[in-house]
Design an enzyme around this catalytic site. Structure first.
Site, PDB file in Angstrom:
ATOM      1  N   ASP B 338       0.784  -1.366  -0.040  1.00 56.79           N
ATOM      2  CA  ASP B 338      -0.226   0.077  -0.132  1.00 56.79           C
ATOM      3  C   ASP B 338       0.835   1.144  -0.114  1.00 56.79           C
ATOM      4  O   ASP B 338       2.077   1.313   0.428  1.00 56.79           O
ATOM      5  CB  ASP B 338      -0.856  -0.023   1.277  1.00 56.79           C
ATOM      6  N   GLU B 339       0.340   2.235  -0.616  1.00 58.85           N
ATOM      7  CA  GLU B 339       0.739   3.798  -0.270  1.00 58.85           C
ATOM      8  C   GLU B 339       2.267   3.922  -0.864  1.00 58.85           C
ATOM      9  O   GLU B 339       3.018   4.395  -0.215  1.00 58.85           O
ATOM     10  CB  GLU B 339       0.762   4.058   1.060  1.00 58.85           C
TER      11      GLU B 339
END
Lengths: 563, 562
Positions: B338-339
Site C-alpha cells: 500500500d501507499e
C-alpha cells in the site's frame, strides 16, 4: 504577601533567560523557570526535610507519595536511546541528597485538605523551588501546605531514570510558580454509567499530577441516582443501577478527603430541574413526562422526565435534598445544574399546568421561584451556587451575583454570560468535551454522528483562549475552566484512555496561561512536554493513550505536519 | 459437505420466530430454534468428550468452556438482572452433560491444525442441541474446529442469578456454519508496540465471536519489532527497545495460542513502502530515508522505502519474507504493497541509475520485485496477500491465487473483483477502528482524522460485503476484517478501541443474515451486542459501554425514535 517580595527578585534574575529545549518535563509549565546544564543525580539516601513546625499529616503523606514517585517513576528521557547517551554525564555528577520544605514566615500551618477547599481566590497555590547544581540542599518554599504540595508535584516531574540512576541534566533549576486562574477542573458524569470508587481515586491522582484543583462531580442524572443521601435513602435504593453501584455516604467522604489531600476541591452537581427522570422511581408524583415517548419530544436523551418544579412540594423537596447533600461536603461550591430544561415536558403536564393556572404564574416565574428556593437553601448552608449557562441565557431568573456560571454549549457564549456580570467557568463543548467524536450511541441510527463531532484532540483543546471575545474589564470574571467526560459511551473500561492525557490541556491553559517567556501557549512547544507527562502517567499506572507513534515521541517535532 | 444433511432441520424450524429473549448469541447462528422452558446447569455439569483420539487442544478448549460456564456469571440484561427469573428456576430441569462428538468418518485433528488449513477447506460448522428435559445436550461437528465453534456458542447461552446458571429458552437447536471463510481482525504492532499478553487477550476475545484470522501488521516504517533469525539486526536496530521485540518463541507461542482458538495468523511484512526503519540496518536498501518534508515522500513520517529496483534489494526482500513465512503455519502471507510513494524514487540516485542502466520503468521494476518476493513465498507454499493498490494502481503480474485486501474505500471492491482476484473487505470507511481520533501529527490543532468520523459498531454493521458486485463475483469475497492502526493506540487503549466494535464484522461474515433469512439489522443486533459486551467485561476485557447502562437493560428504549 511574602511571595511578592520573592517575585520581584527572581523575575529580575530570570529576565532574558531562554527556556532550554531539554526541559520537556514540566506540565503545566511554571510561571518562571530558569535551568542550567549541569547533571545532578538523586542520592540513594535522598530525603525530604520537612522544616515545618506542626506539619499536618497530609503533608507528610504527600512527601511519602513524592518519594515513592521519585523512586518508582523510572521514566527514561524521551529521546532515541532513552538516556543511554547520558551515562557519560552521569559518571562524575554531583548528588542531590535532600529537598527542604518550608513555609514563608508567618504562614499558617494548615492541612492541605483545608487549604484546598477554601474559597476561590483565597487559596495559596504558589511556590518557589530551587535546586542548586552543586549538590547542596534543594529548597521548596510556599505560603501554604497547598503551595508545597504543588511544588512537590513539579519536583517529581524534573527527574528521569536510566540504568539505575535518577537524574536531571538541567541543574541548577529555579522555579517560581503561581496559577493563572483559580479554577482548574475535570468534570465526570457518574450517572450514565457508574465508576467504582477506585476509578475515581485513580483519576484524582492523575488530576493532581497536572495541578487540577477541582473535581466537578456530575453525580446524578436521568439514568441513575448513585448517591446515597441519608435523608432520602430511597433515591439510591430505587435509582442506582444496582446496590453495588452506589456512592455511600462514607464513599463520598473518602473521595472528598482523598481529593483534598491532593489539593482538589470536590464540587458536586445535582442537576435540576431537568436530568432528573430517575427520581420518579421514588417520587413519581414529583416528575413530569416520566419516560414519555417519543423521548425526543421531551428530553435531549432518553429517558424523559423532569422535576415538576412549579409544585411547592417539589421545590421544598429539592431544596431539602440539595442542602442535605451539600452540607456534608466541605466545598464552598455546589452546582444545581440547570441545563437542557425541556419546556414541552410541561406543556401537557396536568399538575404543572394546574399549578400555573391556579397561581397565575408562568413557567419562567415558577422556575425563578424554584431556583431562588434551592439556591437560597444552599446559600444558607454557606454554599455558592453554580449553574449551567442556560439559567442565565435562556431563562429570566434572579440569581445571586455570586453565582458561578458554566459555559458549555459553545465557547461563543462566554461573552453573553460575562455581559450579565457573572463569574464564569469555561467548559465549552467545542473545545473541552472529552466524549465528542465517538459516534452516535442511540440505537437504530447507524449513520448518526456524535452531536459534538469531531473528537477534541489535546491540541485542539489546547488552542482554547479563555479570554476570547471578552473585554478587558470582563477578564476577572473568568475563574478558569475544565474538560468534561459525559459517560454515555464511557465507563471504567475507558475512563483512563478517554481522559488522559487530553485533560491535561486545560490544566495547563488555566495554570500557566502563557509560556515562561511570556509567549502565548503553543501546540508545537507543548507536545514534547505532553508526551513526557503522558509517559510518566503510564509509568504510574494510568492507561493514557499514545498521542503518536513512539517513533515520534522520541523525536520531538519530527512528526509535525510540515516537518 | 456434511452440513447439507442437516438441511432437513431447516424444515423443522421454518416459521419459528426468534424469541426476543435470545439476546445471547453473537454471531447469530445460521439456524436457531428455541423454546420457553427454564433449564439450569447442574453443579456437576461436565463435558463428555466422545471423540476417539481427541487432541490435547480440544481438551483445553473444553476446560476453557467449563471455566467460562462457571465464571461468566452474567446477569440477563433486563431490569433486575434476572431477579424475576427465580420463580421459573425453582422446579426447573437440570442439564448435566454436553456430549461432544465428531461425525462418523471425521478425523480428530488438533484444532490448531484445522484452523490453519487453506480457506474453503476448513470445517467450522456444528450442530448443538439442548433438550428441555435435562437429558444430555449434544454438540456434533465434522472437525475439532467445528466443535470449538460450538463450545463458543454454548458458553453464550447461559445467564447467572443468585448462584444459578441457566437458560430460559430450552429446548435449543442450533445448526451453524459460517457465511464467509475469512473473518479477521488486524492489528498494527509497529506504530506502537503491544506486549505479547495484550495480543493473547485479544486472541481470546476474537475467539469469542468466531473471528478466525489475526492479520498481524507486524512491521512498518516506525519500528521493526520482529526478530528474524537470519536477519537479527533488523529488530536489534529497528525495534523501539530490546524489550519491545517479538522473539521467534513469542511468535510461535502466539501462533499456537491462536491456532488452539481456531485462529490463523496472517503475518504482514509490508513492502516495498512502509519500510523506512530497515535503513537502520541496511541504509543502502532504503530510498528517501527520513527525507523532509516527509509529506512529499510518505503518507506519514518517517519517509523511506525499499529500493526495490536494485537486484540486491529484491533478493534481500524475497529472502526476508520467505524466512519469516517459513516459520509460520498459515497458508497465507501478506507482502503489503500500500501507499507506495513515487517521488521517493524520482531523485533517488541508485534507483534511477538502475532503471536507466537496465532501461526499465519503475512499474517494470516493481513487477520484477513482486514476482521475486511472491515467487519465493509461493515456493514456501504460501499464498500472497496484497493491498488493493498492487492491483488498481500498478500494472504488475500477480498469481491468480493472490488475495487482495480492499482498504481505501468500499467502492474499490468492484474494480478488484473485475480483475478476477479474491478479496478481503477491510474498507476504511466502514472498518478502520482508528478513525475519528483527530489529527495525531504535531502542529496541526485544527486537523482531523483522515478517515473521520469514528466508525461506530452500527455503521460498521451496515456494511454490505457484496455491494456493487455481480452475482458471479460474489464467490470472490472471502470475507473481511476490522483493522486497528496504532498511531494513537497502544496497550493502554487496545481493549476499548477494539471491543465490542470488532464484533460487527465478525457477525457480518459469519452470519451474513438473520436466522429468519432477513438481512442483518442494527436494531435487532444491539441487544445481542450489549449482551456480548457485558460478557466480555465479565471475562476481564475492557470493551467500551455502547450506551448508558439504563439503555442496556431496556432494549430499544434508547433507539433514535423510541
Amino acid at each position: 504577601m511574602a511571595f511578592s517580595r520573592h517575585l520581584m527578585i527572581i523575575l529580575a534574575l530570570v529576565t532574558g533567560c531562554i527556556l532550554p529545549s531539554g526541559v520537556q518535563a514540566l506540565w503545566p509549565i511554571p510561571t518562571t523557570l530558569e535551568t542550567g546544564m549541569t547533571t545532578l543525580k538523586i542520592s540513594p539516601t535522598f530525603y525530604f526535610d520537612v522544616q515545618i513546625e506542626g506539619a499536618p499529616s497530609d503533608l507528610h503523606d504527600a512527601v511519602t507519595q513524592s518519594l515513592y514517585y521519585l523512586e518508582n517513576d523510572k521514566l527514561g528521557r524521551l529521546v532515541v536511546g532513552r538516556g543511554a547517551n547520558d551515562t557519560t554525564a552521569l559518571a562524575n555528577a554531583r548528588t542531590l541528597s535532600k529537598l527542604t520544605l518550608s513555609l514563608a514566615s508567618g504562614a499558617a500551618v494548615e492541612p492541605i485538605s483545608s487549604e484546598a477547599v477554601k474559597p476561590l481566590g483565597t487559596r495559596s497555590e504558589e511556590y518557589v523551588l530551587d535546586i542548586p547544581a552543586d549538590g547542596s540542599a534543594a529548597t521548596l518554599t510556599a505560603n501554604s501546605t497547598l503551595g508545597l504540595y504543588r511544588g512537590l508535584t513539579t519536583f517529581n516531574q524534573l527527574f528521569y531514570y536510566y540504568g539505575g540512576v535518577t537524574y536531571t541534566l538541567l541543574a541548577p533549576i529555579s522555579i517560581k510558580d503561581t496559577p493563572a486562574y483559580p479554577f482548574r477542573g475535570l468534570g465526570l458524569d457518574t450517572s450514565r454509567n457508574y465508576y467504582p470508587v477506585s476509578d475515581i481515586l485513580r483519576t484524582l491522582d492523575a488530576m493532581s499530577w497536572v495541578k487540577i484543583n477541582t473535581f466537578h462531580w456530575h453525580i446524578t442524572d436521568s439514568q441513575s441516582f448513585p448517591l446515597e443521601v441519608a435523608q432520602y435513602p430511597e433515591l439510591a435504593i430505587n435509582g442506582a443501577y444496582s446496590p453495588q453501584e452506589v456512592y455511600t455516604a462514607s464513599d463520598v467522604q473518602y473521595i472528598v478527603q482523598y481529593a483534598a489531600a491532593r489539593g482538589i476541591d470536590v464540587m458536586m452537581e445535582i442537576d435540576t430541574p431537568g436530568h432528573t427522570a430517575i427520581i420518579a422511581a421514588t417520587y413519581p408524583e414529583y416528575v413530569a413526562c416520566s419516560d414519555a415517548s417519543p423521548w425526543a419530544d421531551f428530553a435531549n436523551e432518553p429517558p424523559a422526565g423532569q422535576l415538576r418544579f412549579a409544585l411547592p412540594e417539589v421545590m421544598n423537596f429539592t431544596a431539602s435534598l440539595l442542602t442535605s447533600v451539600a452540607k456534608v461536603l466541605p466545598s464552598h461550591y455546589f452546582s444545581t445544574g440547570g441545563d437542557e430544561l425541556n419546556t414541552n415536558c410541561y406543556a401537557n403536564d396536568y399538575l404543572t399546568e394546574q399549578q400555573l393556572n391556579r397561581t397565575g404564574m408562568t413557567l419562567n416565574s415558577a422556575l425563578d421561584t424554584f431556583t431562588q428556593t434551592t439556591h437560597g437553601a444552599l446559600i444558607a448552608q454557606g454554599k455558592t451556587p453554580v449553574v449551567w449557562e442556560e439559567m442565565v441565557l435562556d431563562w429570566n431568573i434572579t440569581l445571586s451575583n455570586e453565582t458561578i456560571v458554566m459555559i458549555w454549549i459553545s465557547s461563543a457564549d462566554a461573552a453573553a454570560v460575562a455581559g450579565r456580570g457573572f463569574r464564569i467557568i469555561q467548559a465549552p463543548s467545542n473545545y473541552f468535551y472529552l466524549d465528542c467524536g465517538a459516534g452516535e450511541w442511540l440505537g437504530d441510527d447507524p449513520t448518526g454522528n456524535s452531536w459534538c463531532d469531531p473528537f477534541k484532540t489535546w491540541s485542539e483543546a489546547y488552542t482554547f483562549d479563555p479570554l476570547a471575545n471578552l473585554t478587558e474589564a470582563q477578564y476577572e470574571l473568568v475563574l478558569g475552566g475544565e474538560q468534561i467526560l459525559w459517560s454515555e459511551q464511557s465507563g471504567p473500561q475507558n475512563v483512563d484512555s478517554i481522559v488522559w492525557p487530553r485533560a491535561a490541556s486545560s490544566a495547563e491553559i488555566f495554570w500557566s496561561g502563557k509560556q515562561p517567556t511570556g509567549a502565548a501557549l503553543n501546540v508545537t512547544e507543548a507536545l514534547p512536554r505532553l508526551h513526557d507527562v503522558r509517559y510518566r502517567m503510564v509509568q504510574r499506572g494510568i492507561n493514557a493513550i499514545p498521542l503518536q507513534p513512539h517513533w515520534c515521541a522520541l523525536r520531538p517535532d519530527a512528526c509535525d505536519i510540515y516537518a | 459437505m456434511a452440513p447439507s444433511r442437516y438441511v432437513g432441520i431447516l424444515a423443522l424450524v421454518a416459521g419459528c420466530l426468534l424469541p426476543s429473549g435470545v439476546r445471547a448469541l453473537w454471531p447469530i447462528p445460521h439456524t436457531l430454534e428455541t423454546g420457553t422452558t427454564a433449564l439450569t446447569v447442574s453443579p456437576f455439569f461436565y463435558f463428555d468428550v466422545q471423540v476417539e483420539g481427541a487432541p490435547l487442544d480440544l481438551y483445553e478448549a473444553v476446560s476453557q468452556a467449563q471455566f467460562y460456564l462457571a465464571n461468566d456469571k452474567l446477569g440477563r440484561l433486563v431490569v433486575g438482572r434476572g431477579a424475576n427469573d427465580t420463580t421459573a428456576l425453582v422446579g426447573a430441569n437440570t442439564l448435566s452433560t454436553l456430549t461432544l462428538s465428531l461425525m462418523s468418518g471425521a478425523t480428530a485433528e488438533p484444532i490448531a491444525s484445522e484452523a490453519v488449513k487453506p480457506l474453503g477447506t476448513r470445517s467450522e460448522e456444528y450442530t448443538l442441541t439442548i433438550p428441555a428435559d435435562g437429558s444430555a445436550a449434544t454438540l456434533v461437528a465434522n472437525s475439532t474446529l467445528g466443535l470449538y465453534r460450538g463450545l463458543t456458542t454454548f458458553n453464550q447461552l447461559f445467564y447467572y442469578y443468585g448462584g444459578v446458571t441457566y437458560t430460559l429458552l430450552a429446548p435449543i437447536a442450533i445448526t451453524d456454519t459460517p457465511a464467509y471463510p475469512f473473518r479477521g481482525f488486524a492489528l498494527d504492532t509497529a506504530r506502537n508496540y503491544y506486549p505479547v499478553s495484550d495480543i493473547l487477550r485479544t486472541l481470546d476475545a476474537m475467539s469469542w465471536v468466531k473471528i478466525n484470522t489475526f492479520h498481524w501488521h507486524i512491521t512498518d516504517s516506525q519500528s521493526f519489532p520482529l526478530e528474524v533469525a537470519q536477519y537479527p539486526e533488523l529488530a536489534i536496530n529497528g525495534a523501539y527497545s530490546p524489550q519491545e521485540v517479538y522473539t521467534p518463541s513469542d511468535v510461535q507461542y502466539i501462533v499456537q495460542y491462536a491456532g488452539a482458538r481456531g485462529i490463523d495468523v496472517l503475518l504482514e511484512v509490508d513492502t516495498p513502502g512502509h519500510t523506512s526503519i530497515i535503513a537502520a540496518t541496511y541504509p543502502d536498501y532504503v530510498a528517501c530515508f527520513d527525507e523532509t518534508p516527509w509529506s512529499t515522500y510518505a503518507n506519514e513520517p518517517p519517509a523511506g522505502q525499499l529500493r526495490f529496483a536494485l537486484p540486491e534489494v529484491v533478493n534481500f526482500t524475497a529472502s526476508l519474507l520467505a524466512d519469516i513465512a517459513s516459520t509460520v503455519p498459515s497458508s497465507y502471507f501478506s507482502t503489503g504493497g500500500d501507499e507506495l510513494n513515487v517521488p521517493c524514487y524520482t531523485n533517488d540516485y541508485p534507483t534511477q541509475l538502475q532503471l536507466n542502466s537496465t532501461n526499465t520503468t519503475l512499474n517494470d521494476a516493481l513487477n520484477t520485485f513482486t514476482l521475486a518476493t511472491h515467487g519465493a513465498l509461493i515456493a514456501e507454499g504460501k499464498t500472497p496477500v496484497v493491498w488493493e493498490e498492487m492491483v488498481l494502481d500498478w500494472n504488475i503480474t500477480l498469481s491468480n491465487e493472490t488475495i487482495v485486501m480492499v482498504w481505501i474505500s468500499s467502492e474499490d471492491a468492484l474494480a478488484v473483483a473485475e480483475r478476477g482476484f479474491r478479496l478481503v473487505q477491510a474498507p476504511s470507511n466502514y472498518f478502520y477502528l482508528d478513525c475519528g481520533a483527530g489529527a495525531w501529527l504535531g502542529d496541526d490543532p485544527t486537523g482531523n482524522s483522515w478517515c473521520d468520523p469514528f466508525k461506530t459498531w452500527s455503521e460498521s454493521y451496515t456494511f454490505d460485503p457484496l455491494a456493487n458486485l455481480t452475482e458471479a463475483q460474489y464467490e470472490l469475497v472471502l470475507g473481511g476484517e476490522q483493522c486497528l492502526w496504532s498511531e494513537q493506540s497502544g496497550p493502554e487503549n487496545l481493549d476499548p478501541i477494539v471491543w465490542p466494535r470488532a464484533a460487527s464484522s465478525a457477525e457480518i461474515f459469519w452470519s451474513a443474515q438473520q436466522p429468519t433469512g432477513a438481512p442483518l439489522n442494527v436494531t435487532e443486533a444491539l441487544p445481542r451486542l450489549q449482551d456480548l459486551r457485558f460478557r466480555m467485561v465479565q471475562r476481564g476485557l475492557k470493551p467500551i459501554p455502547l450506551q448508558p447502562y439504563w439503555c442496556a437493560i431496556r432494549p430499544d428504549a434508547c433507539d433514535l425514535t423510541a
